[in-house]
Design an enzyme around this catalytic site. Structure first.
Site, PDB file in Angstrom:
ATOM      1  N   LYS A 191       0.953  -1.030  -0.071  1.00 30.24           N
ATOM      2  CA  LYS A 191      -0.079  -0.095  -0.049  1.00 30.24           C
ATOM      3  C   LYS A 191       0.745   1.165   0.104  1.00 30.24           C
ATOM      4  O   LYS A 191       1.869   1.368   0.886  1.00 30.24           O
ATOM      5  CB  LYS A 191      -0.849  -0.064   1.265  1.00 30.24           C
ATOM      6  N   ARG A 193       0.762   5.580  -0.199  1.00 25.81           N
ATOM      7  CA  ARG A 193      -0.009   6.868  -0.030  1.00 25.81           C
ATOM      8  C   ARG A 193       0.487   7.678  -1.338  1.00 25.81           C
ATOM      9  O   ARG A 193       1.473   8.050  -1.324  1.00 25.81           O
ATOM     10  CB  ARG A 193      -0.059   7.558   1.068  1.00 25.81           C
ATOM     11  N   ASP A 218      -7.157 -14.702   1.682  1.00 23.06           N
ATOM     12  CA  ASP A 218      -7.239 -13.838   2.618  1.00 23.06           C
ATOM     13  C   ASP A 218      -8.171 -14.544   3.950  1.00 23.06           C
ATOM     14  O   ASP A 218      -8.806 -15.497   3.626  1.00 23.06           O
ATOM     15  CB  ASP A 218      -8.111 -12.508   2.549  1.00 23.06           C
ATOM     16  N   THR A 226     -10.831  -3.576   0.805  1.00 21.70           N
ATOM     17  CA  THR A 226      -9.236  -3.524   0.389  1.00 21.70           C
ATOM     18  C   THR A 226      -9.116  -4.622  -0.842  1.00 21.70           C
ATOM     19  O   THR A 226      -8.587  -4.358  -2.047  1.00 21.70           O
ATOM     20  CB  THR A 226      -8.534  -4.446   1.330  1.00 21.70           C
TER      21      THR A 226
END
Lengths: 296, 296
Positions: A191, A193, A218, A226
């Site tokens: 991830k 930003r 998962d 997500t």
């Protein structure tokens, strides 16, 4: 030691218990169960459990607190009835995500569940408990059952050009183990930003997904946010088919729609929670039965 | 030892905690509380509890299993936060009526509640726990608070021609204690099966109720069936006013209407459960505060 199987108080638990009993040819004792008009649960085990090994299947589905409490009521009835051993199988363990103090003043919710269960059960089997370390609060005799490889085998997920992705680095071991079975590469999503927009983007750490069939693995999907974002990005990077393999499909609100729209072809889940349309379920009973066999 | 008061997660608990804090001038710490979309509870105690005595008020109202679980979550947060002592006040204790094995195969539900609470709390105060013997499962430090005399004093129930009735012989001590305060006679109702109709009738064992004001005292009223039948019969025997003094007014469905129609003039209850129209409530906070004072 004679074994007796006791299905819990909800449909999920009954289905899995049925499956286990078929595999192991166990005698089943259905509890007498009702909820009083004031909301209190009533349970009775109408079988002789004295000097027997009782195996209880209770998934902690919503309302989680009631499912949990009913598991300890059954545990008390078994103790009272003189069972010589009691095993609890929890296909879905609630509160597993509150496994540490994230903010000062919080409880470790999974700890109080484990500590309570260990008063009443000698052994505990949980399907994918989010963090295996949480089992330490139960102490000796607690086992985590990882369902992914079993599910992949049942589903025939092997394919020539597949790769496995974990949604984050913390769960990379799940992807790794599954990739070993599928004999394929694996990676996790990073991830980031965006420094200009402030939005969160994500991408595979190293894996080139172009033209590959991706299996995202998962443990729990709640809102699906997500995984839907990940899927959209994988599609942009040229992924061919995207499958999701999840142990516990909570799927709140429009989660399944959201996942479908993000380009996911198929969602596979274990049958540890109430069923929803748009998910292909794998019966986890035979895998649990294997664990029970190897223990006895 | 510095004391800090923590109201529980429902309105009943907050009201009683407020009342206790006013009486004892205790510092109050309101928990941060929410229920996640999937149904799990989240609690955080946003105060320093280290080396303090934390007093938690949590009534086990419906949904009882959730109220109970939240009490143990708070207990765990206090343990984690290093509280040196923790006291739980339970205005209404759920599952108190499943206090023995009535039919083989049943659990003793109140026992698992007590055993769980004692892992997390050093002391326990319960308002009218149905059978005081149930507190033995908590062990040392559990106290039953009998509210009837306090309620009668608050309500000014003394009158020249009053008598106290217990709905059955098992609860006669409640009637006796209250009658000593009211300086009046007491008795219990005897149930008899009519040999011709097969119906159940009841009548006072010895007491002549004619022209008397009767106070029926009971710990829990659920459907109100027994008390309504009793009231009708007492009216036939000439009772003047009939009052009901009850610790916990569950009052399912049309219970209050039924009681009114049977001739009951007033229903008095402690504020241990959510409020309903047609009942006059007595705040039990000051009585609990007295117990807390005498303990410290």
């Amino acid at each position: 030691l004679e074994r007796i199987l006791i299905p819990g108080t909800n449909g999920v638990s009954k289905e899995i218990a049925d499956s286990i009993s078929r595999e192991l040819l166990l005698k089943v004792c259905k509890p007498i169960y009702k909820v009083f008009p004031d909301g209190e649960s009533y349970i009775r085990i109408p079988c002789d459990v004295k000097n027997k090994e009782a195996i209880v299947v209770q998934s902690f589905i919503q309302p989680q607190d009631k499912s949990f409490f009913e598991a300890i009521l059954i545990g008390d009835a078994l103790r009272e009835g003189g069972a010589s051993n009691s095993i609890l199988i929890v296909p879905y363990m609630a509160y597993a995500r509150q496994d540490k103090v994230f903010l000062e003043g919080e409880p470790i919710s999974i700890r109080v569940i484990m500590e309570t269960l260990r008063m009443l059960y000698k052994r505990l089997f949980v399907v994918e408990i989010h963090k295996e370390e949480s089992l330490k609060y139960f102490g000796e005799g607690a086992v985590n059952i990882s369902p992914y490889t079993y599910m992949a085998r049942q589903l025939g997920l092997e394919s020539s050009n597949v790769a496995v992705l974990s949604p984050d680095i913390g769960a990379l071991n799940r992807a790794k183990t599954l990739s070993q079975f599928l004999k394929c590469s694996y990676d996790y999503l990073v991830k980031r930003r965006d420094k200009i927009t402030g939005g969160i983007t994500m991408e595979p750490k190293e894996l080139d997904v172009n033209n590959k069939d991706i299996v995202i693995v998962d443990d729990i999907i709640s809102t699906g946010g997500t995984i839907a974002s990940a899927s959209s990005i994988l599609k942009k990077y040229g992924a061919r088919h995207i499958h999701v393999l999840v142990a516990h499909a909570i799927m709140l609100g429009e989660a399944i729609d959201k996942l479908r729209k993000s380009g996911i072809d198929e969602i596979y889940a274990a049958n540890t929670l109430p069923k929803k349309d748009g998910i292909k379920y794998v019966d986890i009973g035979p895998l649990i039965a294997d664990y029970l066999s190897s223990y006895s």
